[in-house]
Design a protein around this motif. Structure first.
Motif, PDB file in Angstrom:
ATOM      1  N   SER A  84       0.967  -1.187   0.117  1.00 11.51           N
ATOM      2  CA  SER A  84       0.076   0.124   0.197  1.00 11.51           C
ATOM      3  C   SER A  84       0.928   1.282   0.055  1.00 11.51           C
ATOM      4  O   SER A  84       0.627   2.086  -0.642  1.00 11.51           O
ATOM      5  CB  SER A  84      -0.977   0.119   1.190  1.00 11.51           C
ATOM      6  OG  SER A  84      -1.806  -1.154   1.268  1.00 11.51           O
ATOM      7  N   TYR A  88       1.160   3.785  -3.112  1.00  8.44           N
ATOM      8  CA  TYR A  88       0.573   5.316  -2.787  1.00  8.44           C
ATOM      9  C   TYR A  88       1.454   6.102  -3.253  1.00  8.44           C
ATOM     10  O   TYR A  88       1.190   6.974  -3.842  1.00  8.44           O
ATOM     11  CB  TYR A  88       0.292   5.252  -1.350  1.00  8.44           C
ATOM     12  CG  TYR A  88      -0.060   6.577  -0.769  1.00  8.44           C
ATOM     13  CD1 TYR A  88      -1.224   7.365  -1.072  1.00  8.44           C
ATOM     14  CD2 TYR A  88       1.186   7.603  -0.180  1.00  8.44           C
ATOM     15  CE1 TYR A  88      -1.582   8.400  -0.582  1.00  8.44           C
ATOM     16  CE2 TYR A  88       0.703   8.879   0.190  1.00  8.44           C
ATOM     17  CZ  TYR A  88      -0.648   9.296  -0.060  1.00  8.44           C
ATOM     18  OH  TYR A  88      -0.770  10.684   0.468  1.00  8.44           O
ATOM     19  N   VAL A 145      -5.870   4.201  -2.554  1.00 10.27           N
ATOM     20  CA  VAL A 145      -5.017   3.027  -2.444  1.00 10.27           C
ATOM     21  C   VAL A 145      -5.196   2.323  -1.028  1.00 10.27           C
ATOM     22  O   VAL A 145      -5.446   1.249  -0.848  1.00 10.27           O
ATOM     23  CB  VAL A 145      -3.519   3.379  -2.590  1.00 10.27           C
ATOM     24  CG1 VAL A 145      -2.546   2.083  -2.291  1.00 10.27           C
ATOM     25  CG2 VAL A 145      -3.302   3.928  -4.083  1.00 10.27           C
ATOM     26  N   PHE A 146      -5.138   3.135  -0.028  1.00 12.75           N
ATOM     27  CA  PHE A 146      -5.258   2.523   1.338  1.00 12.75           C
ATOM     28  C   PHE A 146      -6.786   2.078   1.699  1.00 12.75           C
ATOM     29  O   PHE A 146      -6.781   0.908   2.275  1.00 12.75           O
ATOM     30  CB  PHE A 146      -4.859   3.560   2.414  1.00 12.75           C
ATOM     31  CG  PHE A 146      -3.170   3.921   2.433  1.00 12.75           C
ATOM     32  CD1 PHE A 146      -2.423   3.164   2.979  1.00 12.75           C
ATOM     33  CD2 PHE A 146      -2.830   5.092   1.804  1.00 12.75           C
ATOM     34  CE1 PHE A 146      -1.173   3.324   2.918  1.00 12.75           C
ATOM     35  CE2 PHE A 146      -1.525   5.211   2.080  1.00 12.75           C
ATOM     36  CZ  PHE A 146      -0.861   4.689   2.395  1.00 12.75           C
ATOM     37  N   VAL A 149      -7.308  -1.228  -0.666  1.00  9.96           N
ATOM     38  CA  VAL A 149      -6.617  -2.333  -0.256  1.00  9.96           C
ATOM     39  C   VAL A 149      -7.117  -3.075   1.139  1.00  9.96           C
ATOM     40  O   VAL A 149      -7.238  -4.160   1.348  1.00  9.96           O
ATOM     41  CB  VAL A 149      -5.026  -2.271  -0.153  1.00  9.96           C
ATOM     42  CG1 VAL A 149      -4.246  -3.151   0.471  1.00  9.96           C
ATOM     43  CG2 VAL A 149      -4.509  -1.871  -1.647  1.00  9.96           C
ATOM     44  N   HIS A 150      -7.649  -2.079   2.001  1.00 11.28           N
ATOM     45  CA  HIS A 150      -7.824  -2.701   3.367  1.00 11.28           C
ATOM     46  C   HIS A 150      -9.243  -2.874   3.579  1.00 11.28           C
ATOM     47  O   HIS A 150      -9.847  -3.008   4.609  1.00 11.28           O
ATOM     48  CB  HIS A 150      -7.469  -1.526   4.356  1.00 11.28           C
ATOM     49  CG  HIS A 150      -5.896  -1.728   4.358  1.00 11.28           C
ATOM     50  ND1 HIS A 150      -4.966  -2.638   4.786  1.00 11.28           N
ATOM     51  CD2 HIS A 150      -4.707  -0.795   4.068  1.00 11.28           C
ATOM     52  CE1 HIS A 150      -3.654  -2.345   4.687  1.00 11.28           C
ATOM     53  NE2 HIS A 150      -3.472  -1.339   3.939  1.00 11.28           N
ATOM     54  N   TYR A 164      -1.896  -4.672  -5.254  1.00 11.73           N
ATOM     55  CA  TYR A 164      -3.024  -3.781  -5.853  1.00 11.73           C
ATOM     56  C   TYR A 164      -3.416  -4.274  -6.982  1.00 11.73           C
ATOM     57  O   TYR A 164      -3.459  -3.770  -8.042  1.00 11.73           O
ATOM     58  CB  TYR A 164      -2.273  -2.597  -6.027  1.00 11.73           C
ATOM     59  CG  TYR A 164      -3.035  -1.451  -5.969  1.00 11.73           C
ATOM     60  CD1 TYR A 164      -3.942  -1.251  -5.028  1.00 11.73           C
ATOM     61  CD2 TYR A 164      -3.342  -0.382  -7.296  1.00 11.73           C
ATOM     62  CE1 TYR A 164      -4.971  -0.021  -5.053  1.00 11.73           C
ATOM     63  CE2 TYR A 164      -4.084   0.702  -7.094  1.00 11.73           C
ATOM     64  CZ  TYR A 164      -5.069   0.773  -6.095  1.00 11.73           C
ATOM     65  OH  TYR A 164      -6.019   1.882  -6.178  1.00 11.73           O
TER      66      TYR A 164
END
Length: 310
Positions: A84, A88, A145-146, A149-150, A164
Motif C-alpha cells: 500500500s 501510494y 490505495v489505502f 486495499v484494506h 494492488y
C-alpha cells in the motif's frame, strides 16, 4: 506461454533499470541545482521545478519495489502494508508531476500574455503555496490505495500474493469510479490546460519580432517535451482507468501501462533545460555542452582529414 512470460519480464525489468540508472543521476543533478537557487533568489518557476524534481526522486525511491515485483514473476511476497505504501507514493508522484507541469505551463503563459500585471503578482510564496496544494491534492486522491486495499474480503481464505491487483466486486465499486475521476480531473484537465498555454505562448512569441530565435525554439521545445510526457508517459496508464470503468473490470494489461509512466523521470530533465536558465547554466550542464561540442568538432575534423586523404 513461458516464452511470453520471459519477454514480458525482460521488457519490464529493462525499462525499470534503465529508468533508474538514467533518471536518478539526472534528477539528483537538477535538485542540487535548484536547491542552491532556493537559497539565493528563487523565481516561482524554480520552486515549481524543484518540486517536480522532488516528485521524480520520490518516484525513483520506490521504483526498486516495482523491480522486485517484476523479478519474482509479478508476485508480492512482502507485507500488504508495504504494498500500500509503495503503491501510494508511486501513484501520487505520477499525478503530482502532471499537476506541476500544468502549473509551470500556466506560469509561462501568464508571464508572456500579461507581463506587467503578472510581474507584480508573481511571488515565490505563491509558487510555494501552489506546490503544497498540488502535493495535497494528489496525495488526497491517491489515498484511495489505502481505502481499497484494506476493505475486508470476507471470502478470502489465503493470503494475497499480488500487490494492488485482483480486486473484489466490493473494491471495484469504489475504485473504478474514482479512477475515472483521476482520468478527467488530474489527467485530462492538466493536459488541456498545458495545450492551451503552450499554443498561446508560441503564438505570442512568434507575433513579436523582437523576441530572439533561441527563446522561440526553447518555447517549442518546452511544449513538445510536456506534450510527450503527457501522451507517451501518462496517457496509457490513465486510459486504463477509462477502459476499466467502461468494462467494470481492471484491464489485464493495466500493469504494463506503468512502464511508460516511469520514463517521465528521464524526460523531465529536458523540461528543466528548456524552462530554467538556472539549470541550463549549471556547471555540469555546461560541461556536458562543451563535451558534446568537442565531440562534434572532433568528428568533423576526422571527416575532413579522410576527405583530404581521399
Amino acid at each position: 506461454m513461458f516464452y511470453f512470460f520471459q519477454c514480458n519480464f525482460l521488457l519490464t525489468i529493462t525499462v525499470y533499470i534503465l529508468t533508474f540508472l538514467i533518471g536518478l543521476p539526472a534528477n539528483l543533478l537538477a535538485i542540487c541545482t535548484f536547491f542552491k537557487k532556493l537559497g539565493d533568489k528563487p523565481s516561482p518557476n524554480d520552486i515549481l521545478l524543484f518540486n517536480l524534481t522532488a516528485s521524480d526522486l520520490v518516484f525513483l525511491l520506490f521504483l526498486p519495489f516495482k523491480m522486485y515485483e517484476a523479478a519474482v514473476g509479478m508476485k508480492w511476497y512482502l507485507s500488504q502494508t508495504l504494498c500500500s505504501i509503495a503503491s501510494y507514493f508511486f501513484f501520487t508522484t505520477i499525478y503530482t508531476s502532471s499537476l506541476l507541469l500544468m502549473a509551470i505551463a500556466i506560469d509561462r503563459y501568464l508571464g508572456l500574455a500579461f507581463p506587467f500585471k503578472y510581474r507584480l503578482l508573481r511571488k515565490p510564496l505563491y509558487a510555494a503555496a501552489g506546490s503544497v496544494i498540488i502535493w495535497l491534492v494528489s496525495a488526497a486522491h491517491c489515498s484511495i490505495v489505502f481505502i481499497t486495499v484494506h476493505i475486508p474480503d470476507l471470502n478470502a481464505t489465503l493470503p494475497k500474493t499480488v500487490c494492488y491487483e485482483n480486486f473484489t466486486e466490493q473494491q471495484k465499486k469504489i475504485l473504478l469510479p474514482v479512477r475515472l475521476e483521476f482520468f478527467v480531473v488530474i489527467y485530462m484537465l492538466p493536459l488541456l490546460v498545458c495545450i492551451f498555454c503552450y499554443i498561446n505562448c508560441i503564438y505570442i512569441l512568434y507575433s513579436r519580432p523582437h523576441i530572439s530565435k533561441e527563446k522561440k525554439q526553447r518555447a517549442i521545445g518546452m511544449a513538445l517535451c510536456t506534450l510527450t510526457i503527457f501522451l507517451l508517459c501518462f496517457l496509457p496508464y490513465n486510459l486504463s482507468h477509462l477502459v476499466g470503468f467502461s468494462s467494470n473490470n481492471s484491464p489485464s494489461w493495466r500493469y504494463y501501462t506503468l512502464l511508460p509512466s516511469t520514463l517521465n523521470t528521464c524526460l523531465d530533465p529536458f523540461v528543466f533545460y528548456f524552462s530554467s536558465s538556472t539549470f541550463r547554466e549549471s556547471k555540469t550542464v555546461s560541461l556536458l555542452k562543451k563535451w558534446c561540442c568537442f565531440t562534434q568538432k572532433t568528428k568533423k575534423s576526422d571527416t575532413e582529414l579522410v576527405t583530404v586523404a581521399e
